[in-house]
Design a protein around this motif. Structure first.
Motif, short mmCIF file in Angstrom:
data_model
loop_
_atom_site.label_atom_id
_atom_site.label_comp_id
_atom_site.label_asym_id
_atom_site.label_seq_id
_atom_site.Cartn_x
_atom_site.Cartn_y
_atom_site.Cartn_z
N GLN A 1 0.28 -1.20 -0.05
CA GLN A 1 -0.32 -0.01 0.24
C GLN A 1 1.26 1.16 -0.55
OE1 GLN A 1 -2.59 -1.17 3.64
NE2 GLN A 1 -4.46 -1.45 2.29
N VAL A 2 1.75 1.61 0.72
CA VAL A 2 2.74 2.21 0.78
C VAL A 2 3.57 2.65 -0.40
CG1 VAL A 2 4.71 2.85 2.10
CG2 VAL A 2 3.16 2.23 3.33
N SER A 3 4.14 2.15 -0.98
CA SER A 3 5.20 1.71 -2.47
C SER A 3 3.70 1.64 -3.56
CB SER A 3 4.99 0.08 -2.61
OG SER A 3 6.42 0.20 -1.82
N GLU A 4 2.59 2.28 -3.27
CA GLU A 4 1.27 2.41 -4.37
C GLU A 4 1.14 3.52 -4.53
OE1 GLU A 4 -1.92 0.17 -4.58
OE2 GLU A 4 -1.52 -2.01 -5.31
N HIS A 5 1.33 4.27 -2.29
CA HIS A 5 0.63 5.45 -2.49
C HIS A 5 1.96 6.14 -3.06
CE1 HIS A 5 -0.77 8.60 -0.41
NE2 HIS A 5 0.46 9.20 -0.01
N ALA A 6 3.59 6.21 -3.07
CA ALA A 6 4.59 6.60 -3.29
C ALA A 6 4.32 6.48 -5.24
CB ALA A 6 5.35 6.10 -3.18
N THR A 7 4.20 5.80 -5.85
CA THR A 7 4.19 5.67 -7.18
C THR A 7 2.92 6.06 -7.45
OG1 THR A 7 3.36 3.72 -7.23
CG2 THR A 7 5.49 3.41 -7.14
N GLY A 8 2.05 6.39 -7.05
CA GLY A 8 1.05 7.24 -7.95
C GLY A 8 1.60 8.66 -7.36
N ALA A 9 2.03 9.15 -6.63
CA ALA A 9 2.25 11.03 -6.63
C ALA A 9 2.89 11.04 -7.28
CB ALA A 9 2.86 10.42 -5.34
N PRO A 10 2.79 12.33 -8.41
CA PRO A 10 3.76 13.28 -9.05
C PRO A 10 5.44 12.76 -8.27
CG PRO A 10 1.78 14.64 -9.10
CD PRO A 10 2.02 13.49 -7.65
N GLU A 11 6.74 12.91 -9.87
CA GLU A 11 7.83 12.23 -9.78
C GLU A 11 8.06 13.93 -8.69
OE1 GLU A 11 11.97 12.44 -11.67
OE2 GLU A 11 10.36 11.32 -12.70
N ARG B 1 15.48 -1.52 1.18
CA ARG B 1 15.48 -2.66 -0.14
C ARG B 1 16.51 -1.20 -0.99
NH1 ARG B 1 9.67 -4.49 0.61
NH2 ARG B 1 9.85 -4.81 2.48
N GLY B 2 16.12 0.10 -1.13
CA GLY B 2 16.29 0.59 -2.05
C GLY B 2 15.45 1.45 -2.71
N ALA B 3 13.67 0.94 -2.29
CA ALA B 3 12.68 1.25 -2.72
C ALA B 3 12.40 3.03 -2.71
CB ALA B 3 11.87 0.79 -2.50
N LEU B 4 12.70 3.81 -1.99
CA LEU B 4 12.07 4.23 -1.02
C LEU B 4 13.95 5.30 -0.42
CD1 LEU B 4 9.15 4.42 1.10
CD2 LEU B 4 9.78 6.04 -1.36
N LEU B 5 14.57 6.42 -0.09
CA LEU B 5 15.42 6.78 0.26
C LEU B 5 14.83 8.38 1.03
CD1 LEU B 5 16.73 8.26 -3.26
CD2 LEU B 5 17.46 6.26 -1.89
N ARG B 6 15.62 8.16 2.60
CA ARG B 6 15.36 8.87 3.65
C ARG B 6 15.84 10.50 3.13
NH1 ARG B 6 16.71 10.03 8.50
NH2 ARG B 6 14.86 10.20 10.29
N ALA B 7 14.35 11.28 3.25
CA ALA B 7 15.30 12.89 2.72
C ALA B 7 15.05 13.34 3.79
CB ALA B 7 13.91 14.04 2.05
N ARG C 1 17.58 6.73 -17.77
CA ARG C 1 18.05 6.04 -18.67
C ARG C 1 19.99 5.59 -18.48
NH1 ARG C 1 20.02 9.26 -23.98
NH2 ARG C 1 21.08 10.83 -23.04
N PHE C 2 20.79 6.16 -16.99
CA PHE C 2 21.90 5.86 -16.95
C PHE C 2 22.19 5.72 -15.36
CE2 PHE C 2 21.64 9.86 -19.15
CZ PHE C 2 22.55 9.82 -20.26
N GLY C 3 20.62 4.68 -14.92
CA GLY C 3 20.29 3.98 -13.64
C GLY C 3 19.12 4.81 -12.53
N THR C 4 19.36 4.61 -11.19
CA THR C 4 18.72 4.91 -10.46
C THR C 4 19.76 5.85 -9.60
OG1 THR C 4 17.74 3.23 -10.00
CG2 THR C 4 17.91 4.80 -7.84
N ARG C 5 19.35 6.87 -9.39
CA ARG C 5 19.94 8.46 -8.60
C ARG C 5 19.08 8.79 -7.43
NH1 ARG C 5 18.62 12.88 -9.98
NH2 ARG C 5 17.58 13.15 -12.49
N ALA C 6 19.69 9.33 -6.47
CA ALA C 6 18.75 10.04 -5.19
C ALA C 6 17.76 11.22 -6.20
CB ALA C 6 19.47 10.29 -4.32
N GLN C 7 17.69 11.86 -5.63
CA GLN C 7 16.37 13.28 -5.78
C GLN C 7 17.68 14.20 -5.59
OE1 GLN C 7 12.49 13.45 -5.69
NE2 GLN C 7 11.79 11.77 -5.80
N MET C 8 17.17 15.22 -5.36
CA MET C 8 17.89 16.87 -4.82
C MET C 8 16.80 17.08 -4.11
SD MET C 8 19.83 18.28 -3.83
CE MET C 8 21.50 19.31 -4.10
N VAL C 9 16.55 16.56 -3.00
CA VAL C 9 15.95 17.69 -2.65
C VAL C 9 16.15 19.22 -1.43
CG1 VAL C 9 13.90 16.96 -0.14
CG2 VAL C 9 14.20 15.49 -1.99
#
Length: 144
Positions: A7-17, A45-51, A63-71
Motif C-alpha cells: 500500500q505504501v509503495s502504491e501510494h508513493a508511485t501514484g504521486a507525481p515525481e 531495500r532501496g525502494a525509497l530514500l530517506r530525505a 537511462r543511466f540508472g537509479t539516482r537520488a533526487q535533490m531535495v
C-alpha cells in the motif's frame, strides 16, 4: 488484502515525481509504528530514500540508472502556507515573492483574474498577513 508495504509503495508511485512521502500522511494505512517500520524496510531495500525525519522520496529512474533526487528544504513563515493548493494561497505566495515594492503593480491583474470566492478567502486572511500585504489586500477590496 494488500500488505502495508504494498500500500505504501502504491501510494508513493501514484504521486507525481519528486513528491515527498510524509509518514504522517500514511497513518490511515496503519499505526505509526507499523508505517515507520515499513518505511524503514523500504529504505533498506532501496525502494525509497530517506530525505529527512519522517520524509521519504522515490529514487529517480533514468537511462543511466537509479539516482537520488535533490531535495531542498526551506523554512517559510506560517502565513505563506495558508490555503494550500488553492488560488487564494497562490495569490498570497505570489505577492510575498513580489515583495512590497512590486506587489502593488499586480493588484489590478489579481482583481481581474481572481474569482470572487477566492478573493473573499484572501480578504479573510488579512489578520495573518504582514502589514504591507494586508494593506494591499484592503486596497483591493476598497475598489469594489
Amino acid at each position: 488484502m494488500q500488505t502495508l508495504a504494498k500500500q505504501v509503495s502504491e501510494h508513493a508511485t501514484g504521486a507525481p515525481e519528486g513528491t515527498p512521502l510524509v509518514a504522517k500522511e500514511l497513518l490511515q494505512l496503519g499505526s505509526r509504528a507499523a508505517v515507520d517500520q515499513v518505511l524503514s524496510r523500504l529504505v533498506q531495500r532501496g525502494a525509497l530514500l530517506r530525505a529527512g525525519r519522517g520524509i521519504y522520496v522515490l529514487p529517480v529512474e533514468s537511462r543511466f540508472g537509479t539516482r537520488a533526487q535533490m531535495v531542498e528544504f526551506r523554512h517559510a513563515p506560517i502565513w505563506q502556507l495558508i490555503f494550500p493548493g488553492r488560488a487564494a494561497g497562490e495569490v498570497v505566495r505570489a505577492r510575498a515573492w513580489l515583495g512590497p515594492e512590486k506587489a502593488g503593480e499586480a493588484i489590478q491583474k489579481l482583481r481581474a483574474k481572481l474569482p470572487p470566492s477566492e478573493l473573499k478567502e484572501v480578504v479573510s486572511a488579512r489578520s495573518r498577513l504582514p502589514t504591507w500585504m494586508a494593506q494591499e489586500i484592503s486596497a483591493l477590496v476598497a475598489y469594489d
